[in-house]
Write a protein that holds these residues in place. Structure first.
Motif, mmCIF file in Angstrom:
data_model
loop_
_atom_site.group_PDB
_atom_site.id
_atom_site.type_symbol
_atom_site.label_atom_id
_atom_site.label_comp_id
_atom_site.label_asym_id
_atom_site.label_seq_id
_atom_site.Cartn_x
_atom_site.Cartn_y
_atom_site.Cartn_z
ATOM 1 N N TRP A 1 -27.770 -7.828 -5.557
ATOM 2 C CA TRP A 1 -28.651 -7.506 -6.667
ATOM 3 C C TRP A 1 -29.777 -6.575 -6.215
ATOM 4 C CZ3 TRP A 1 -31.843 -11.741 -9.639
ATOM 5 C CH2 TRP A 1 -32.362 -11.194 -10.786
ATOM 6 N N ASN A 2 -30.358 -6.860 -5.028
ATOM 7 C CA ASN A 2 -31.422 -6.003 -4.504
ATOM 8 C C ASN A 2 -30.910 -4.616 -4.120
ATOM 9 O OD1 ASN A 2 -33.571 -7.701 -4.819
ATOM 10 N ND2 ASN A 2 -33.415 -8.582 -2.766
ATOM 11 N N GLN A 3 -29.676 -4.530 -3.677
ATOM 12 C CA GLN A 3 -29.102 -3.239 -3.295
ATOM 13 C C GLN A 3 -28.694 -2.403 -4.503
ATOM 14 O OE1 GLN A 3 -28.887 -1.945 -0.176
ATOM 15 N NE2 GLN A 3 -30.069 -3.745 0.445
ATOM 16 N N GLY A 4 -28.688 -3.020 -5.681
ATOM 17 C CA GLY A 4 -28.342 -2.289 -6.909
ATOM 18 C C GLY A 4 -26.861 -2.233 -7.204
ATOM 19 N N ALA A 5 -26.080 -3.073 -6.562
ATOM 20 C CA ALA A 5 -24.642 -3.046 -6.798
ATOM 21 C C ALA A 5 -24.280 -3.624 -8.159
ATOM 22 C CB ALA A 5 -23.915 -3.827 -5.706
ATOM 23 N N LEU A 6 -25.161 -4.397 -8.755
ATOM 24 C CA LEU A 6 -24.872 -4.995 -10.056
ATOM 25 C C LEU A 6 -25.376 -4.168 -11.211
ATOM 26 C CD1 LEU A 6 -25.669 -8.707 -9.187
ATOM 27 C CD2 LEU A 6 -23.480 -7.558 -9.143
ATOM 28 N N ASN A 7 -26.093 -3.074 -10.934
ATOM 29 C CA ASN A 7 -26.575 -2.177 -11.995
ATOM 30 C C ASN A 7 -25.492 -1.161 -12.310
ATOM 31 O OD1 ASN A 7 -29.036 -3.450 -12.041
ATOM 32 N ND2 ASN A 7 -29.954 -2.062 -10.544
ATOM 33 N N TRP A 8 -24.807 -1.354 -13.414
ATOM 34 C CA TRP A 8 -23.692 -0.484 -13.758
ATOM 35 C C TRP A 8 -24.176 0.806 -14.415
ATOM 36 C CZ3 TRP A 8 -18.840 -0.682 -12.275
ATOM 37 C CH2 TRP A 8 -17.913 0.118 -12.914
ATOM 38 N N SER A 9 -25.373 0.831 -14.958
ATOM 39 C CA SER A 9 -25.851 1.984 -15.730
ATOM 40 C C SER A 9 -26.231 3.191 -14.877
ATOM 41 C CB SER A 9 -27.049 1.567 -16.590
ATOM 42 O OG SER A 9 -28.119 1.162 -15.741
ATOM 43 N N ASN A 10 -26.413 3.052 -13.586
ATOM 44 C CA ASN A 10 -26.841 4.193 -12.739
ATOM 45 C C ASN A 10 -25.769 5.208 -12.596
ATOM 46 O OD1 ASN A 10 -29.275 3.018 -12.478
ATOM 47 N ND2 ASN A 10 -28.905 2.238 -10.436
ATOM 48 N N SER B 1 -15.092 6.106 -8.335
ATOM 49 C CA SER B 1 -16.361 5.446 -8.615
ATOM 50 C C SER B 1 -16.614 4.340 -7.590
ATOM 51 C CB SER B 1 -16.345 4.853 -10.018
ATOM 52 O OG SER B 1 -17.499 4.083 -10.217
ATOM 53 N N LEU B 2 -17.698 4.483 -6.830
ATOM 54 C CA LEU B 2 -18.070 3.471 -5.850
ATOM 55 C C LEU B 2 -18.541 2.199 -6.537
ATOM 56 C CD1 LEU B 2 -18.288 2.945 -2.846
ATOM 57 C CD2 LEU B 2 -20.625 3.794 -2.940
ATOM 58 N N LYS B 3 -19.146 2.315 -7.712
ATOM 59 C CA LYS B 3 -19.583 1.141 -8.469
ATOM 60 C C LYS B 3 -18.383 0.267 -8.847
ATOM 61 C CE LYS B 3 -24.003 1.818 -8.894
ATOM 62 N NZ LYS B 3 -24.980 0.882 -8.430
ATOM 63 N N PHE B 4 -17.292 0.918 -9.269
ATOM 64 C CA PHE B 4 -16.083 0.174 -9.606
ATOM 65 C C PHE B 4 -15.571 -0.592 -8.396
ATOM 66 C CE2 PHE B 4 -11.432 0.012 -9.962
ATOM 67 C CZ PHE B 4 -11.323 -0.711 -11.136
ATOM 68 N N PHE B 5 -15.582 0.037 -7.251
ATOM 69 C CA PHE B 5 -15.139 -0.614 -6.014
ATOM 70 C C PHE B 5 -16.033 -1.799 -5.668
ATOM 71 C CE2 PHE B 5 -15.326 -0.901 -1.344
ATOM 72 C CZ PHE B 5 -14.010 -1.247 -1.113
ATOM 73 N N LEU B 6 -17.367 -1.646 -5.784
ATOM 74 C CA LEU B 6 -18.293 -2.736 -5.453
ATOM 75 C C LEU B 6 -18.142 -3.919 -6.406
ATOM 76 C CD1 LEU B 6 -21.517 -0.780 -4.474
ATOM 77 C CD2 LEU B 6 -19.961 -2.017 -2.985
ATOM 78 N N ILE B 7 -17.967 -3.648 -7.686
ATOM 79 C CA ILE B 7 -17.764 -4.734 -8.647
ATOM 80 C C ILE B 7 -16.456 -5.459 -8.337
ATOM 81 C CG2 ILE B 7 -17.331 -5.236 -11.082
ATOM 82 C CD1 ILE B 7 -20.246 -4.730 -10.507
ATOM 83 N N THR B 8 -15.446 -4.731 -7.925
ATOM 84 C CA THR B 8 -14.174 -5.359 -7.556
ATOM 85 C C THR B 8 -14.342 -6.256 -6.346
ATOM 86 O OG1 THR B 8 -13.026 -3.419 -8.395
ATOM 87 C CG2 THR B 8 -11.778 -4.877 -6.955
ATOM 88 N N ILE B 9 -15.074 -5.810 -5.342
ATOM 89 C CA ILE B 9 -15.311 -6.619 -4.147
ATOM 90 C C ILE B 9 -16.112 -7.870 -4.493
ATOM 91 C CG2 ILE B 9 -16.454 -6.650 -1.897
ATOM 92 C CD1 ILE B 9 -13.847 -5.079 -1.957
ATOM 93 N N ILE B 10 -17.123 -7.732 -5.345
ATOM 94 C CA ILE B 10 -17.911 -8.897 -5.754
ATOM 95 C C ILE B 10 -17.031 -9.891 -6.512
ATOM 96 C CG2 ILE B 10 -19.818 -9.649 -7.239
ATOM 97 C CD1 ILE B 10 -21.203 -7.005 -6.479
ATOM 98 N N PHE B 11 -16.163 -9.380 -7.385
ATOM 99 C CA PHE B 11 -15.244 -10.269 -8.097
ATOM 100 C C PHE B 11 -14.338 -11.009 -7.126
ATOM 101 C CE2 PHE B 11 -10.975 -10.840 -9.834
ATOM 102 C CZ PHE B 11 -11.255 -11.760 -10.828
ATOM 103 N N LEU B 12 -13.803 -10.313 -6.123
ATOM 104 C CA LEU B 12 -12.928 -10.974 -5.153
ATOM 105 C C LEU B 12 -13.663 -12.041 -4.355
ATOM 106 C CD1 LEU B 12 -10.788 -8.004 -3.826
ATOM 107 C CD2 LEU B 12 -10.051 -9.902 -5.249
ATOM 108 N N ILE B 13 -14.919 -11.766 -4.003
ATOM 109 C CA ILE B 13 -15.704 -12.751 -3.253
ATOM 110 C C ILE B 13 -15.887 -14.017 -4.076
ATOM 111 C CG2 ILE B 13 -18.014 -13.244 -2.363
ATOM 112 C CD1 ILE B 13 -18.074 -10.308 -1.406
#
Length: 117
Positions: A108-117, A54-66
């Motif tokens: 947010w604009n790129q949709g990385a925070l929308n988990w429902s997609n 899941s790419l969404k899982f990876f993006l949320i992990t990167i945002i958390f690390l930042i």
């Protein structure tokens, strides 16, 4: 009378022998396939390694690390406030927070925070 050195050497040798015997007797002789295989985040290591991730899982992990690194960088500024110029301290912190908010807005604009997609 036995000297203290000889007595401590004997006690040391006896404890080493007891530890070696306990280690030898406690070893498991039957190796289990499941126990000897590595556990990787719930994935079965014996199946195909080309499963979709899941790419969404990876993006949320990167945002958390930042934002985790952000906290580590902002916490020492509280101690520095007493020793530095208040204007420069405020300007540096506000600039740093603005950079992080711009990054969050971009995610947010790129949709990385929308988990429902």
């Amino acid at each position: 009378m036995i000297s203290l050195f000889i007595m401590s050497t004997i006690i040391l040798m006896i404890s080493i022998i007891v530890m070696f015997i306990a280690s030898f007797l406690s070893k498991k002789t039957i190796t289990d396939r499941e126990k000897s295989s590595p556990f990787e985040c719930g994935f079965d290591p014996n199946s195909s390694s080309r499963l979709p991730f899941s790419l969404k899982f990876f993006l949320i992990t990167i945002i958390f690390l930042i934002f985790d690194v952000e906290i580590v960088l902002l916490l020492p500024t509280i101690n520095i406030m007493n020793f530095s110029n208040l204007f420069m301290w405020s300007f540096t912190n506000i600039f740093f927070i603005i950079i992080l908010l711009i990054g969050l807005y971009h995610e947010w604009n790129q949709g990385a925070l929308n988990w429902s997609n």
